[in-house]
Design a protein around this motif. Structure first.
Motif, PDB file in Angstrom:
ATOM      1  N   PRO A  29       0.801  -1.241   0.000  1.00  0.00           N
ATOM      2  CA  PRO A  29       0.000   0.000   0.000  1.00  0.00           C
ATOM      3  C   PRO A  29       0.826   1.279   0.000  1.00  0.00           C
ATOM      4  CG  PRO A  29      -0.880  -1.582   1.583  1.00  0.00           C
ATOM      5  CD  PRO A  29       0.441  -2.114   1.131  1.00  0.00           C
ATOM      6  N   THR A  30       2.099   1.196   0.365  1.00  0.00           N
ATOM      7  CA  THR A  30       2.936   2.401   0.400  1.00  0.00           C
ATOM      8  C   THR A  30       3.611   2.697  -0.934  1.00  0.00           C
ATOM      9  OG1 THR A  30       4.940   1.207   1.121  1.00  0.00           O
ATOM     10  CG2 THR A  30       3.406   1.927   2.833  1.00  0.00           C
ATOM     11  N   VAL A  31       3.462   1.810  -1.912  1.00  0.00           N
ATOM     12  CA  VAL A  31       4.146   1.998  -3.190  1.00  0.00           C
ATOM     13  C   VAL A  31       3.717   3.287  -3.896  1.00  0.00           C
ATOM     14  CG1 VAL A  31       4.434   1.033  -5.512  1.00  0.00           C
ATOM     15  CG2 VAL A  31       4.662  -0.446  -3.514  1.00  0.00           C
ATOM     16  N   PRO A  32       2.410   3.617  -3.971  1.00  0.00           N
ATOM     17  CA  PRO A  32       2.024   4.836  -4.712  1.00  0.00           C
ATOM     18  C   PRO A  32       2.698   6.110  -4.214  1.00  0.00           C
ATOM     19  CG  PRO A  32       0.098   3.469  -4.296  1.00  0.00           C
ATOM     20  CD  PRO A  32       1.225   2.864  -3.528  1.00  0.00           C
ATOM     21  N   GLN A  33       2.986   6.208  -2.937  1.00  0.00           N
ATOM     22  CA  GLN A  33       3.572   7.448  -2.432  1.00  0.00           C
ATOM     23  C   GLN A  33       5.040   7.597  -2.810  1.00  0.00           C
ATOM     24  OE1 GLN A  33       2.884   6.325   1.780  1.00  0.00           O
ATOM     25  NE2 GLN A  33       5.054   6.806   2.112  1.00  0.00           N
ATOM     26  N   TYR A  34       5.655   6.522  -3.329  1.00  0.00           N
ATOM     27  CA  TYR A  34       7.057   6.591  -3.739  1.00  0.00           C
ATOM     28  C   TYR A  34       7.233   6.516  -5.251  1.00  0.00           C
ATOM     29  CZ  TYR A  34       7.921   5.582   1.194  1.00  0.00           C
ATOM     30  OH  TYR A  34       7.935   5.626   2.567  1.00  0.00           O
ATOM     31  N   LEU A  35       6.153   6.646  -6.007  1.00  0.00           N
ATOM     32  CA  LEU A  35       6.275   6.524  -7.457  1.00  0.00           C
ATOM     33  C   LEU A  35       7.038   7.700  -8.065  1.00  0.00           C
ATOM     34  CD1 LEU A  35       2.799   5.100  -8.533  1.00  0.00           C
ATOM     35  CD2 LEU A  35       4.987   3.915  -8.422  1.00  0.00           C
ATOM     36  N   LEU A  36       6.746   8.907  -7.618  1.00  0.00           N
ATOM     37  CA  LEU A  36       7.395  10.074  -8.202  1.00  0.00           C
ATOM     38  C   LEU A  36       8.815  10.242  -7.659  1.00  0.00           C
ATOM     39  CD1 LEU A  36       7.107  12.453 -10.100  1.00  0.00           C
ATOM     40  CD2 LEU A  36       6.214  13.806  -8.182  1.00  0.00           C
ATOM     41  N   VAL A  37       8.948  10.263  -6.353  1.00  0.00           N
ATOM     42  CA  VAL A  37      10.261  10.356  -5.697  1.00  0.00           C
ATOM     43  C   VAL A  37      10.401   9.166  -4.759  1.00  0.00           C
ATOM     44  CG1 VAL A  37      11.776  11.712  -4.218  1.00  0.00           C
ATOM     45  CG2 VAL A  37      10.263  12.870  -5.831  1.00  0.00           C
ATOM     46  N   GLY A  38      11.445   8.387  -4.956  1.00  0.00           N
ATOM     47  CA  GLY A  38      11.633   7.192  -4.149  1.00  0.00           C
ATOM     48  C   GLY A  38      11.973   7.505  -2.702  1.00  0.00           C
ATOM     49  N   ILE A  66      11.500  -0.192  -6.808  1.00  0.00           N
ATOM     50  CA  ILE A  66      10.551   0.898  -7.019  1.00  0.00           C
ATOM     51  C   ILE A  66      10.355   1.735  -5.759  1.00  0.00           C
ATOM     52  CG2 ILE A  66       8.455  -0.376  -6.414  1.00  0.00           C
ATOM     53  CD1 ILE A  66       7.160   0.980  -8.893  1.00  0.00           C
ATOM     54  N   ILE A  67      10.470   1.155  -4.560  1.00  0.00           N
ATOM     55  CA  ILE A  67      10.279   1.936  -3.337  1.00  0.00           C
ATOM     56  C   ILE A  67      11.473   2.862  -3.079  1.00  0.00           C
ATOM     57  CG2 ILE A  67      10.096   1.769  -0.828  1.00  0.00           C
ATOM     58  CD1 ILE A  67       8.216  -0.533  -1.169  1.00  0.00           C
ATOM     59  N   PRO A  68      12.714   2.398  -3.171  1.00  0.00           N
ATOM     60  CA  PRO A  68      13.827   3.344  -2.930  1.00  0.00           C
ATOM     61  C   PRO A  68      14.035   4.351  -4.061  1.00  0.00           C
ATOM     62  CG  PRO A  68      14.495   1.079  -2.530  1.00  0.00           C
ATOM     63  CD  PRO A  68      13.200   1.023  -3.246  1.00  0.00           C
ATOM     64  N   LEU A  69      13.799   3.950  -5.335  1.00  0.00           N
ATOM     65  CA  LEU A  69      14.149   4.808  -6.465  1.00  0.00           C
ATOM     66  C   LEU A  69      12.958   5.277  -7.275  1.00  0.00           C
ATOM     67  CD1 LEU A  69      17.366   2.995  -7.764  1.00  0.00           C
ATOM     68  CD2 LEU A  69      17.188   4.926  -6.200  1.00  0.00           C
ATOM     69  N   GLY A  70      11.756   4.841  -6.948  1.00  0.00           N
ATOM     70  CA  GLY A  70      10.579   5.333  -7.622  1.00  0.00           C
ATOM     71  C   GLY A  70      10.397   4.763  -9.015  1.00  0.00           C
ATOM     72  N   TYR A  89      13.084 -13.896  -5.965  1.00  0.00           N
ATOM     73  CA  TYR A  89      13.820 -13.210  -4.886  1.00  0.00           C
ATOM     74  C   TYR A  89      14.796 -12.236  -5.521  1.00  0.00           C
ATOM     75  CZ  TYR A  89      17.194 -12.325  -1.175  1.00  0.00           C
ATOM     76  OH  TYR A  89      18.021 -11.697  -0.276  1.00  0.00           O
ATOM     77  N   GLY A  90      14.915 -11.062  -4.916  1.00  0.00           N
ATOM     78  CA  GLY A  90      15.857 -10.097  -5.456  1.00  0.00           C
ATOM     79  C   GLY A  90      16.124  -8.964  -4.490  1.00  0.00           C
ATOM     80  N   SER A  91      17.248  -8.340  -4.659  1.00  0.00           N
ATOM     81  CA  SER A  91      17.627  -7.158  -3.890  1.00  0.00           C
ATOM     82  C   SER A  91      18.397  -6.259  -4.842  1.00  0.00           C
ATOM     83  CB  SER A  91      18.480  -7.533  -2.677  1.00  0.00           C
ATOM     84  OG  SER A  91      18.944  -6.376  -2.013  1.00  0.00           O
ATOM     85  N   PHE A  92      17.794  -5.143  -5.226  1.00  0.00           N
ATOM     86  CA  PHE A  92      18.373  -4.325  -6.290  1.00  0.00           C
ATOM     87  C   PHE A  92      19.778  -3.871  -5.946  1.00  0.00           C
ATOM     88  CE2 PHE A  92      19.097  -0.038  -8.045  1.00  0.00           C
ATOM     89  CZ  PHE A  92      19.125  -0.357  -9.385  1.00  0.00           C
ATOM     90  N   GLN A  93      19.994  -3.395  -4.728  1.00  0.00           N
ATOM     91  CA  GLN A  93      21.304  -2.861  -4.386  1.00  0.00           C
ATOM     92  C   GLN A  93      22.389  -3.923  -4.397  1.00  0.00           C
ATOM     93  OE1 GLN A  93      18.599  -2.675  -2.437  1.00  0.00           O
ATOM     94  NE2 GLN A  93      19.016  -3.306  -0.324  1.00  0.00           N
ATOM     95  N   ASN A  94      22.017  -5.191  -4.215  1.00  0.00           N
ATOM     96  CA  ASN A  94      23.002  -6.274  -4.237  1.00  0.00           C
ATOM     97  C   ASN A  94      23.094  -6.958  -5.593  1.00  0.00           C
ATOM     98  OD1 ASN A  94      23.557  -5.921  -1.459  1.00  0.00           O
ATOM     99  ND2 ASN A  94      21.812  -7.193  -0.905  1.00  0.00           N
TER     100      ASN A  94
END
Length: 525
Positions: A370-379, A421-425, A474-479
């Protein structure tokens, strides 16, 4: 005149070396803090500069998958990050001085990576900065920015030099076999006290090191990663067709170094299945999925579905399954855990542990979605407030829900799309998706038109496996970003960029009906 120049040169050398030797002796007599360690490391590496100038690209490939950290540098960065910066800096310097460095020109990959750099930097600026606690920042999480940017810069460092055609197999072997160093951190509980100093370079895998809490349910991630590196080396060097090729000459010695490291038969097949067995003892279900997907994609890209090998492997698989199923409950518990995703009966403790692990992940995803929409523009970025981190850490030791909250706080969602998508939008997600599509185009072209057939086939299969895992398992973008850029960078380095089909030049054959009339030449007397 010559003697005068020689005397001046000798005086300069002595004038530099003698004060350095005096200060080095002073440092050795003092307690070793981080600054003194950095000076000692610089003094030791100073004579190695000529070798570094020549072999920095090879060392970058070798260290890409290593687990070595440089403890004497601020922040204890991984060795591959330092080698990325060193190799790229030396390459740029060489290009300025000699103009003989030609980067692999792949605009379709370069553009999305540049866009991803901009998204990362803008997101960091809008969410409180990079926040390196090392340099006095009030927040944590800045190291993840460094890892992401280093993974992108590493691609350009890998593609800065074309690998000679006769050394491509060696470079591929170095790239995957570098993961063997990960086993060192897993073996810490069984190492004698006298060699514990090596763990300043090789980080210990478990925080329970030295507490005696290791048993048959201990998961050794470093051992699994090292074994997977060996499996990938075998497949990249020999392929599935070479793995099951019994027409090759059988040799007593297991290894052959001519034309790059290779494994002779019958040791090749024995090593392959033996290493897979050890990898399954890590207890990670993702290992089973990774091996299955990699084998499937490689089997497909090698075109073996249209050969007699398909029914032979299916028959062998049925026989192995029929024999091993009754013995599943007799296998080590961690092997059972690795296979617990299959519809088979395993130990009740292992089944319960695996189900609880899946449940808290699903619960975390439901809370985060549910928190994804608030990070779409700016992560959200990767910065973590120190007080919030301390509160979550203190609770996570007693509550699994708090542990899930800590994972979410660190953007470790155990889910690839969410960790992106959450950290970087949305802009970061679009840039990464653009990169994935462009990378597939490069790998497919090199697979079709490149010279190194087996290596290119495996790199395409491995990249396909990592993409499926990142998007759906399974995934972790930063890794994981370093894995994606490393595969594409290695492919571009051994192929000289993206290969294109050779243009066929049409040669117009003369039509005998319209040949001009010519008198025959007179024969010479």
């Amino acid at each position: 005149m010559t003697n005068t120049l020689g005397i001046i040169r000798a005086l300069l050398i002595y004038g530099l070396c003698l004060p350095l030797a005096v200060y080095l002796g002073y440092v050795l007599a003092m307690p070793l803090d981080r600054g003194n360690l950095m000076f000692l490391a610089g003094a030791i590496l100073l004579p190695l500069i000529p070798a570094l100038l020549r072999w920095h690209h090879v060392l970058l490939v070798l260290t890409w998958n290593m687990s070595v950290v440089l403890f004497f540098l601020p922040g204890s960065p991984n060795l591959w990050i330092v080698m990325t910066l060193v190799s790229l800096a030396l390459t740029i310097l060489q290009h300025i001085l000699k103009r003989n460095v030609v980067f692999a020109h792949v605009p379709s990959v370069n553009l999305p990576l540049v866009m991803l750099i901009l998204v990362v930097l803008i997101t960091a600026q809008l969410t409180g900065g990079i926040g390196l606690k090392l340099f006095g920042g009030s927040a944590y999480g800045g190291k993840r920015y460094v890892v992401i940017l280093s993974a992108i810069l590493g691609y350009f460092a890998l593609t800065s030099h074309r690998v000679p055609a006769d050394r491509a197999a060696k470079y591929v072997g170095l790239y995957f076999l570098g993961a063997i160093t990960m086993i060192v951190g897993s073996l810490a509980p069984w190492m004698p006290v006298g060699v514990w100093y090596i763990y300043a370079l090789f980080p210990v895998e478990s925080t329970a090191f030295g507490s005696g809490e290791f048993g048959e349910t201990t998961r050794l991630g470093g051992v699994t990663a090292a074994c997977l590196g060996v499996v990938f080396f075998i497949l990249a060097r020999h392929g599935i067709s070479g793995l099951f090729s019994f027409n090759d000459r059988w040799r007593f010695l297991p290894l052959q170094f001519k034309g790059g490291v290779s494994i002779n038969q019958p040791w090749r097949l024995v090593a392959f299945f033996g290493v897979i067995w050890v990898a399954l003892m890590g207890g990670y279900r993702g290992t089973t999925v990774t091996l299955a997907l990699t084998f499937f994609f490689l089997f497909w890209f090698e075109g073996l579905f249209r050969t007699r090998m398909l029914p032979a492997l299916v028959l062998c698989g049925v026989l192995v399954t029929a024999i091993s199923l009754p013995l599943i409950d007799k296998m080590p518990l961690m092997v059972q855990r690795s296979l617990s995703l299959l519809p088979i009966e395993v130990d009740s403790r292992i089944r319960s542990d695996a189900e609880s692990s899946s449940e808290w992940r699903v619960k975390m995803w439901k809370e985060v979605l549910p928190t994804v929409p608030q990070y779409l523009l700016v992560g959200k970025g990767y910065s973590i407030d120190a007080r919030e981190l301390e509160a979550v850490t203190s609770l996570s030791e007693q509550d699994s829900e708090a542990a899930a909250a800590g994972a979410a706080l660190a953007s470790d969602f155990h889910n690839g799309p969410l960790s992106l998508i959450i950290p970087l939008g949305a802009f970061g997600a679009l840039a990464f998706l653009w990169f994935i599509i462009a990378a597939f185009r490069v790998l497919v072209n090199n697979y079709r038109y490149g010279e190194h057939r087996r290596a290119n086939t495996f790199l395409l299969a491995y990249f396909s496996t990592k993409t499926v895992l990142f998007l759906f398992v399974y995934g972790s973008f930063q890794n994981d970003l370093a894995l994606f850029t490393g595969i594409v960078g290695l492919s571009a380095a051994i192929n000289g960029g993206m290969r294109q089909p050779e243009k066929k030049t049409s040669v117009t054959k003369p039509n005998p009906a319209y040949l001009p009339f010519r008198l025959p030449k007179a024969a010479k007397a």
